[in-house]
Design an enzyme around this catalytic site. Structure first.
Site, PDB file in Angstrom:
ATOM      1  N   ASN A 188       0.806  -1.217   0.000  1.00  0.00           N
ATOM      2  CA  ASN A 188       0.000   0.000   0.000  1.00  0.00           C
ATOM      3  C   ASN A 188       0.842   1.272   0.000  1.00  0.00           C
ATOM      4  O   ASN A 188       0.421   2.306   0.504  1.00  0.00           O
ATOM      5  CB  ASN A 188      -0.994  -0.034   1.167  1.00  0.00           C
ATOM      6  CG  ASN A 188      -0.301  -0.183   2.508  1.00  0.00           C
ATOM      7  OD1 ASN A 188       0.922  -0.273   2.572  1.00  0.00           O
ATOM      8  ND2 ASN A 188      -1.061  -0.184   3.581  1.00  0.00           N
ATOM      9  N   GLU A 219       9.193   6.139  16.031  1.00  0.00           N
ATOM     10  CA  GLU A 219       9.552   5.711  14.672  1.00  0.00           C
ATOM     11  C   GLU A 219      10.618   6.635  14.060  1.00  0.00           C
ATOM     12  O   GLU A 219      11.508   6.163  13.351  1.00  0.00           O
ATOM     13  CB  GLU A 219       8.303   5.672  13.792  1.00  0.00           C
ATOM     14  CG  GLU A 219       7.331   4.581  14.249  1.00  0.00           C
ATOM     15  CD  GLU A 219       6.000   4.591  13.506  1.00  0.00           C
ATOM     16  OE1 GLU A 219       5.799   5.465  12.623  1.00  0.00           O
ATOM     17  OE2 GLU A 219       5.164   3.719  13.796  1.00  0.00           O
TER      18      GLU A 219
HETATM   19  P1  IDP Z   1      -1.411   1.599   8.534  1.00  0.00           P
HETATM   20  O1  IDP Z   1      -0.191   1.380   7.641  1.00  0.00           O
HETATM   21  O2  IDP Z   1      -2.554   2.234   7.774  1.00  0.00           O
HETATM   22  O3  IDP Z   1      -1.089   2.317   9.815  1.00  0.00           O
HETATM   23  P2  IDP Z   1      -1.509  -0.855  10.107  1.00  0.00           P
HETATM   24  O4  IDP Z   1      -2.742  -1.456  10.666  1.00  0.00           O
HETATM   25  O5  IDP Z   1      -0.566  -0.175  11.054  1.00  0.00           O
HETATM   26  O6  IDP Z   1      -1.945   0.135   8.923  1.00  0.00           O
HETATM   27  O7  IDP Z   1      -0.739  -2.016   9.340  1.00  0.00           O
HETATM   28  C1  IDP Z   1       0.598  -1.878   8.952  1.00  0.00           C
HETATM   29  C2  IDP Z   1       0.762  -2.410   7.551  1.00  0.00           C
HETATM   30  O8  IDP Z   1       0.513  -3.807   7.557  1.00  0.00           O
HETATM   31  C3  IDP Z   1      -0.230  -1.853   6.523  1.00  0.00           C
HETATM   32  O9  IDP Z   1       0.172  -0.604   6.001  1.00  0.00           O
HETATM   33  C4  IDP Z   1      -0.226  -2.951   5.475  1.00  0.00           C
HETATM   34  O10 IDP Z   1       0.931  -2.865   4.651  1.00  0.00           O
HETATM   35  C5  IDP Z   1      -0.122  -4.201   6.339  1.00  0.00           C
HETATM   36  N1  IDP Z   1      -1.422  -4.779   6.697  1.00  0.00           N
HETATM   37  C6  IDP Z   1      -2.275  -4.351   7.652  1.00  0.00           C
HETATM   38  N2  IDP Z   1      -3.376  -5.131   7.739  1.00  0.00           N
HETATM   39  C7  IDP Z   1      -3.207  -6.078   6.799  1.00  0.00           C
HETATM   40  C8  IDP Z   1      -4.005  -7.205   6.398  1.00  0.00           C
HETATM   41  O11 IDP Z   1      -5.089  -7.482   6.925  1.00  0.00           O
HETATM   42  N3  IDP Z   1      -3.504  -7.954   5.370  1.00  0.00           N
HETATM   43  C9  IDP Z   1      -2.305  -7.683   4.773  1.00  0.00           C
HETATM   44  N4  IDP Z   1      -1.533  -6.659   5.143  1.00  0.00           N
HETATM   45  C10 IDP Z   1      -1.968  -5.859   6.138  1.00  0.00           C
END
Ligand code: IDP
Ligand code: MG
Length: 152
Positions: A112, A126
């Site tokens: 993403n 961080e």
């Molecule tokens: P954020 O990046 O929007 O803060 P977080 O929940 O902190 O989201 O998750 C960290 C990263 O982990 C996300 O940016 C994404 O790359 C990955 N991620 C989060 N949830 C999922 C999931 O359900 N499936 C696959 N990858 C995930």
């Protein structure tokens, strides 16, 4: 001035999106305070994502963030943490709003494109993982009197 850690993730570096993503930060009025291109190793990836250690997506996430170089950045501005999160859009590319960075450039849940700190505590932690205090440059953008009215 509020600071946040933003990362241009390996997918975006490989897709040569660095310039377009940084342009959005500059367009908004945010200030670049530090930039570092690096290849994250496993220990640093585990530190960065320690809050997710128990999650099912943790292993593939660590694999992803260590898969190629990233650009780590300290972004500064009034309300920078929340503004960057808004510019990024929702976590999953599949759900992120058009107009946001993820909404425009991602359609994967994991790949993403960007990371941004989610709170002042996360930002401080961080930023410290990637930058020494003397690497963060304090300066004023001359045009901030046209973009930042927070000082009245
Ligand atoms: P954020 O990046 O929007 O803060 P977080 O929940 O902190 O989201 O998750 C960290 C990263 O982990 C996300 O940016 C994404 O790359 C990955 N991620 C989060 N949830 C999922 C999931 O359900 N499936 C696959 N990858 C995930
Ligand atoms: Mg997060």
């Amino acid at each position: 001035m509020e600071q946040t850690l933003m990362i241009i993730k390996p997918d975006a570096v490989q897709r040569r999106l660095i310039g377009r993503i940084i342009s959005r930060l500059e367009d908004k009025g945010l200030r670049l305070a530090a930039l570092r291109l690096l290849w994250v190793d496993r220990p640093l990836a585990e530190e960065l994502y320690s809050v997710h250690a128990q999650k099912p997506f943790y292993e593939p996430l660590v694999e992803f963030i260590t898969r190629g170089p990233i650009l780590a950045m300290v972004i500064a501005g009034p309300g920078a943490i929340g503004i960057v999160r808004k510019l990024m859009g929702a976590t999953f590319g599949t759900e992120a709003e058009p107009g946001s960075i993820r909404g425009d450039f991602a359609m994967s849940t994991r790949y993403n494109v960007v990371h941004g700190s989610d709170s002042p505590e996360s930002a401080e932690r961080e930023i410290g993982l990637f930058f020494a205090p003397e690497e963060i440059i304090d300066y004023e953008l001359d045009l901030c009197r046209w973009t930042d009215t927070s000082k009245g």
